[in-house]
Design a protein around this motif. Structure first.
Motif, PDB file in Angstrom:
ATOM      1  N   UNK A 365      22.297  -3.255  -3.896  1.00 54.52           N
ATOM      2  CA  UNK A 365      22.335  -3.788  -5.247  1.00 54.52           C
ATOM      3  C   UNK A 365      21.148  -3.333  -6.070  1.00 54.52           C
ATOM      4  N   UNK A 366      21.181  -3.708  -7.336  1.00 52.46           N
ATOM      5  CA  UNK A 366      20.174  -3.250  -8.282  1.00 52.46           C
ATOM      6  C   UNK A 366      19.024  -4.230  -8.415  1.00 52.46           C
ATOM      7  N   UNK A 367      17.882  -3.684  -8.789  1.00 48.36           N
ATOM      8  CA  UNK A 367      16.736  -4.518  -9.116  1.00 48.36           C
ATOM      9  C   UNK A 367      17.019  -5.253 -10.425  1.00 48.36           C
ATOM     10  N   UNK A 368      16.534  -6.477 -10.509  1.00 45.70           N
ATOM     11  CA  UNK A 368      16.782  -7.261 -11.715  1.00 45.70           C
ATOM     12  C   UNK A 368      15.843  -6.864 -12.844  1.00 45.70           C
ATOM     13  N   UNK A 369      14.701  -6.290 -12.521  1.00 43.50           N
ATOM     14  CA  UNK A 369      13.747  -5.810 -13.519  1.00 43.50           C
ATOM     15  C   UNK A 369      13.084  -4.547 -12.973  1.00 43.50           C
ATOM     16  N   UNK A 370      12.719  -3.601 -13.857  1.00 44.26           N
ATOM     17  CA  UNK A 370      12.106  -2.349 -13.384  1.00 44.26           C
ATOM     18  C   UNK A 370      10.795  -2.604 -12.647  1.00 44.26           C
ATOM     19  N   UNK A 371      10.445  -1.641 -11.772  1.00 45.02           N
ATOM     20  CA  UNK A 371       9.223  -1.743 -10.976  1.00 45.02           C
ATOM     21  C   UNK A 371       8.327  -0.540 -11.255  1.00 45.02           C
ATOM     22  N   UNK A 372       7.053  -0.807 -11.444  1.00 46.07           N
ATOM     23  CA  UNK A 372       6.055   0.249 -11.619  1.00 46.07           C
ATOM     24  C   UNK A 372       5.126   0.259 -10.404  1.00 46.07           C
ATOM     25  N   UNK A 373       4.772   1.458  -9.946  1.00 43.65           N
ATOM     26  CA  UNK A 373       3.843   1.598  -8.821  1.00 43.65           C
ATOM     27  C   UNK A 373       2.425   1.650  -9.380  1.00 43.65           C
ATOM     28  N   UNK A 374       1.635   0.617  -9.101  1.00 44.38           N
ATOM     29  CA  UNK A 374       0.260   0.567  -9.589  1.00 44.38           C
ATOM     30  C   UNK A 374      -0.680   1.387  -8.713  1.00 44.38           C
ATOM     31  N   UNK A 375      -0.467   1.347  -7.419  1.00 45.17           N
ATOM     32  CA  UNK A 375      -1.300   2.132  -6.502  1.00 45.17           C
ATOM     33  C   UNK A 375      -0.500   2.472  -5.257  1.00 45.17           C
ATOM     34  N   UNK A 376      -0.839   3.606  -4.690  1.00 43.54           N
ATOM     35  CA  UNK A 376      -0.154   4.100  -3.486  1.00 43.54           C
ATOM     36  C   UNK A 376      -1.220   4.647  -2.543  1.00 43.54           C
ATOM     37  N   UNK A 377      -1.295   4.062  -1.358  1.00 46.43           N
ATOM     38  CA  UNK A 377      -2.347   4.441  -0.419  1.00 46.43           C
ATOM     39  C   UNK A 377      -1.737   4.709   0.948  1.00 46.43           C
ATOM     40  N   UNK A 378      -2.088   5.837   1.531  1.00 52.69           N
ATOM     41  CA  UNK A 378      -1.747   6.104   2.920  1.00 52.69           C
ATOM     42  C   UNK A 378      -2.968   5.756   3.749  1.00 52.69           C
ATOM     43  N   UNK A 379      -2.810   4.821   4.655  1.00 49.31           N
ATOM     44  CA  UNK A 379      -3.966   4.250   5.351  1.00 49.31           C
ATOM     45  C   UNK A 379      -3.930   4.565   6.839  1.00 49.31           C
ATOM     46  N   UNK A 380      -5.135   4.590   7.433  1.00 44.73           N
ATOM     47  CA  UNK A 380      -5.254   4.649   8.881  1.00 44.73           C
ATOM     48  C   UNK A 380      -5.217   3.239   9.431  1.00 44.73           C
ATOM     49  N   UNK A 381      -5.547   3.092  10.697  1.00 53.41           N
ATOM     50  CA  UNK A 381      -5.578   1.754  11.286  1.00 53.41           C
ATOM     51  C   UNK A 381      -6.624   0.920  10.540  1.00 53.41           C
ATOM     52  N   UNK A 382      -6.188  -0.167   9.918  1.00 51.51           N
ATOM     53  CA  UNK A 382      -7.068  -0.927   9.040  1.00 51.51           C
ATOM     54  C   UNK A 382      -8.169  -1.658   9.800  1.00 51.51           C
ATOM     55  N   UNK A 383      -7.979  -1.855  11.068  1.00 46.81           N
ATOM     56  CA  UNK A 383      -8.989  -2.589  11.821  1.00 46.81           C
ATOM     57  C   UNK A 383     -10.152  -1.712  12.257  1.00 46.81           C
ATOM     58  N   UNK A 384      -9.906  -0.435  12.372  1.00 50.08           N
ATOM     59  CA  UNK A 384     -10.946   0.446  12.870  1.00 50.08           C
ATOM     60  C   UNK A 384     -10.961   0.464  14.389  1.00 50.08           C
ATOM     61  N   UNK A 385     -11.452   1.549  14.936  1.00 49.66           N
ATOM     62  CA  UNK A 385     -11.444   1.726  16.392  1.00 49.66           C
ATOM     63  C   UNK A 385     -12.273   0.656  17.102  1.00 49.66           C
ATOM     64  N   UNK A 386     -13.410   0.273  16.504  1.00 49.99           N
ATOM     65  CA  UNK A 386     -14.276  -0.715  17.158  1.00 49.99           C
ATOM     66  C   UNK A 386     -13.600  -2.075  17.256  1.00 49.99           C
ATOM     67  N   UNK A 387     -12.903  -2.473  16.166  1.00 50.45           N
ATOM     68  CA  UNK A 387     -12.235  -3.777  16.172  1.00 50.45           C
ATOM     69  C   UNK A 387     -11.088  -3.792  17.173  1.00 50.45           C
ATOM     70  N   UNK A 388     -10.353  -2.681  17.231  1.00 51.36           N
ATOM     71  CA  UNK A 388      -9.247  -2.605  18.192  1.00 51.36           C
ATOM     72  C   UNK A 388      -9.788  -2.671  19.621  1.00 51.36           C
ATOM     73  N   UNK A 389     -10.889  -1.965  19.868  1.00 55.94           N
ATOM     74  CA  UNK A 389     -11.496  -1.989  21.201  1.00 55.94           C
ATOM     75  C   UNK A 389     -11.960  -3.396  21.551  1.00 55.94           C
TER      76      UNK A 389
END
Length: 552
Positions: A365-389
């Motif tokens: 179905x259709x969107x009820x109102x148009x959408x604008x992209x304010x920002x677009x980011x391609x990210x790595x692991x947000x926690x960082x290697x140290x936090x994951x470890x």
């Protein structure tokens, strides 16, 4: 004996399921090697488990945005055309449509959150390679319309009206000054005479048997025509009841000329008349070059759409019916006869990904109102290697602490409970893989919580067994009685936690849902391992002999 046999069979199935879904994960961990990034840090790469068949290797554990990285979009809903009391409903409707589209796009466990009144944050784990496809799919409106093409004589009359308006209002279209000196040579005089194309606007077009053609994309004439058509003042040049629309661009030749259609403004059918849209491939032997060995979209109309389609095809034989998406003509076939059955096709030089995305939009179905992209980011692991470890270390410490506790307090029976605990963790990872769920940091927290809760049932059972042994019962009898007395308490405790996990999943989003999923799977696994697996092992050890002692 029958009960023991039944439990043994279920346990075997349990282990087979775990082994089936964990094998691709285990192989990928063993085979994958860390890759060195440009910054000198190491990143774990995911390798294909080529040693397994595709139907088996495709079962992989998805990692969330915080562990794996991916794509993040900040969207804003354009509410300028909405009344104040309509904004919340429109934003919530758009969120639902975006979630349906993303689910069909194949993103596991996306995070879609409302920020403020009219902003939406979308996180797509793992989507780094095709950000434009994902962004276009989310933004696309896909207003589908079936419109009749004006007959040639009427179209010529309309172009004459446009030329007269443009001639009398040249000052409204300054872009014409860029091409006015050259426009008279754009079309041969003979073709202009035959088609009646001798005006400032129509002289920039080519005339063919199929209608009008725009100049090649990128030329001054093409830029002038498209700029004029996009100008709101140009709408005053068109007679009431008619619109102009361009043909879809040619993907094989981006600069190829595009057709220009004069269409009746009223749509004969619209997107709400569609029941379903499906991507199909035409046969290589098909006579129609638009579908021969190419993807197209097959439409099935709902009952109301079928009635409309039969009426418009029956009343307009030998006329062209344009299929228009977001103001662009995808195809304009000639109506040969009245068409019944409620099926139609959208052709138009699709790539497979284009066709797939379009079918998703038409189905959701259709969107009820148009959408604008304010920002677009391609990210790595947000926690960082140290936090994951650090998270891994915390989980390992918690696991070892529970294992040692069970060994110290319940001896050999505690060892059996520890084996069941390992099986439970394997079951959680296997089920996440089987259902295509995503493991996030909150999900890991759910697993760690499950580790503690998993032995809780065994603690209850073992304490009951010890009470029975203290009053002089044999180990076999103590095990039977201990399970019978503890089972109700175990069911009550775990069912209430399952209800809480269900509430979290239903009303939560993103990380909260990930936590709820792993918690629920862990509870189910812990109940199975405590009630079925551990009991089967204990009964097997006590079967066939009279034991006076049980290490517990």
């Amino acid at each position: 004996m029958k009960k023991s046999s039944w439990r043994g069979m279920v346990t075997i199935v349990f282990f087979v399921v775990i082994l089936f879904y964990l094998t691709p994960l285990i192989i990928s961990v063993l085979v994958s090697k860390p890759a060195v990034s440009a910054g000198g840090t190491t990143e774990q790469t995911q390798t294909e488990t080529s040693m397994l068949p595709n139907w088996w290797a495709k079962h992989k554990l998805n990692l969330g945005l915080d562990l794996r990285g991916g794509m993040q979009l900040l969207l804003e809903v354009d509410t300028s055309e909405l009344a104040s009391d309509e904004i919340d409903d429109a934003v919530n409707h758009n969120i639902r449509i975006i979630r349906e589209r993303v689910d069909q796009f194949g993103v596991a466990e996306p995070s879609i959150q409302k920020l403020g009144r009219n902003r939406i944050l979308v996180q797509l784990p793992g989507k780094k390679d095709d950000p434009n496809n994902a962004k276009n799919l989310i933004k696309q409106t896909a207003m589908l319309e079936f419109k009749l093409v004006a007959d040639p004589q009427k179209a010529n009359d309309i172009l004459d009206v446009i030329d007269l308006f443009v001639k009398n209002n040249v000052n409204l279209f300054p872009i014409l000054s860029e091409v006015h000196s050259d426009v008279t040579t754009a079309v041969p005089d003979s073709a202009k005479e035959a088609a009646g194309l001798d005006g400032l606007f129509s002289s920039m077009l080519s005339f063919t048997d199929g209608g009008y053609m725009l100049p090649r994309v990128g030329t001054k004439e093409f830029n002038a025509v498209t700029a004029m058509m996009a100008d709101s003042l140009f709408a005053r040049a068109l007679p009431v009841g008619y619109v102009l629309a361009m043909e879809k661009r040619d993907l094989a030749d981006e600069r190829a000329p595009r057709g220009l259609f004069v269409l009746q403004e009223n749509a004969e059918l619209i997107g709400s008349d569609i029941k379903s849209a499906l991507v199909e491939y035409g046969s290589p032997e098909a006579s129609d070059p638009r579908v021969a060995n190419k993807p197209y979209i097959s439409l099935e109309l709902n009952p109301e759409g079928r009635r409309k389609f039969e009426r418009v095809t029956g009343n307009n034989v030998n006329r062209r019916l344009a299929i228009v998406l977001d103001g662009v003509v995808y195809s304009a076939p000639n109506i040969q006869e009245r068409i019944a059955g409620g099926r139609a096709q959208i052709t138009g030089r699709f790539t497979h990904s284009e066709a797939q995305e379009l079918s998703i939009v038409l189905n959701t179905g259709n969107l009820r109102a148009p959408i604008n992209v304010l920002s677009e980011v391609t990210v790595g692991a947000t926690l960082g290697a140290d936090s994951i470890k650090a998270g891994k270390i915390a989980g390992l410490i918690g696991f070892l602490a529970v294992v040692l506790f069970m060994l110290v307090f319940y001896k050999f029976s505690g060892l059996i409970a520890d084996i069941a605990l390992l099986c439970n963790i394997g079951f959680v990872l296997a089920m996440l893989t089987a259902f295509g769920a995503t493991l996030t940091l909150p999900g890991i927290a759910g697993i760690i919580l499950t580790i503690g809760m998993a032995v809780d049932a065994n603690v209850l059972i073992f304490e009951r067994i010890k009470e029975e042994l203290d009053i002089g019962k044999t180990p076999r009898s103590a095990v039977d009685t201990g399970y019978k007395r503890a089972i109700i308490t175990i069911w009550d405790a775990n069912l209430t936690t399952l209800i809480a996990a269900g509430v979290l999943y239903n009303f939560g989003s993103g990380p909260i849902r990930g936590f709820a999923v792993t918690l629920a799977i862990g509870i189910i696994g812990s109940m199975f391992t405590a009630i079925i697996l551990v009991r089967s092992i204990l009964e097997s050890l006590l079967a066939g002999k009279t034991k006076t002692q049980l290490s517990i």
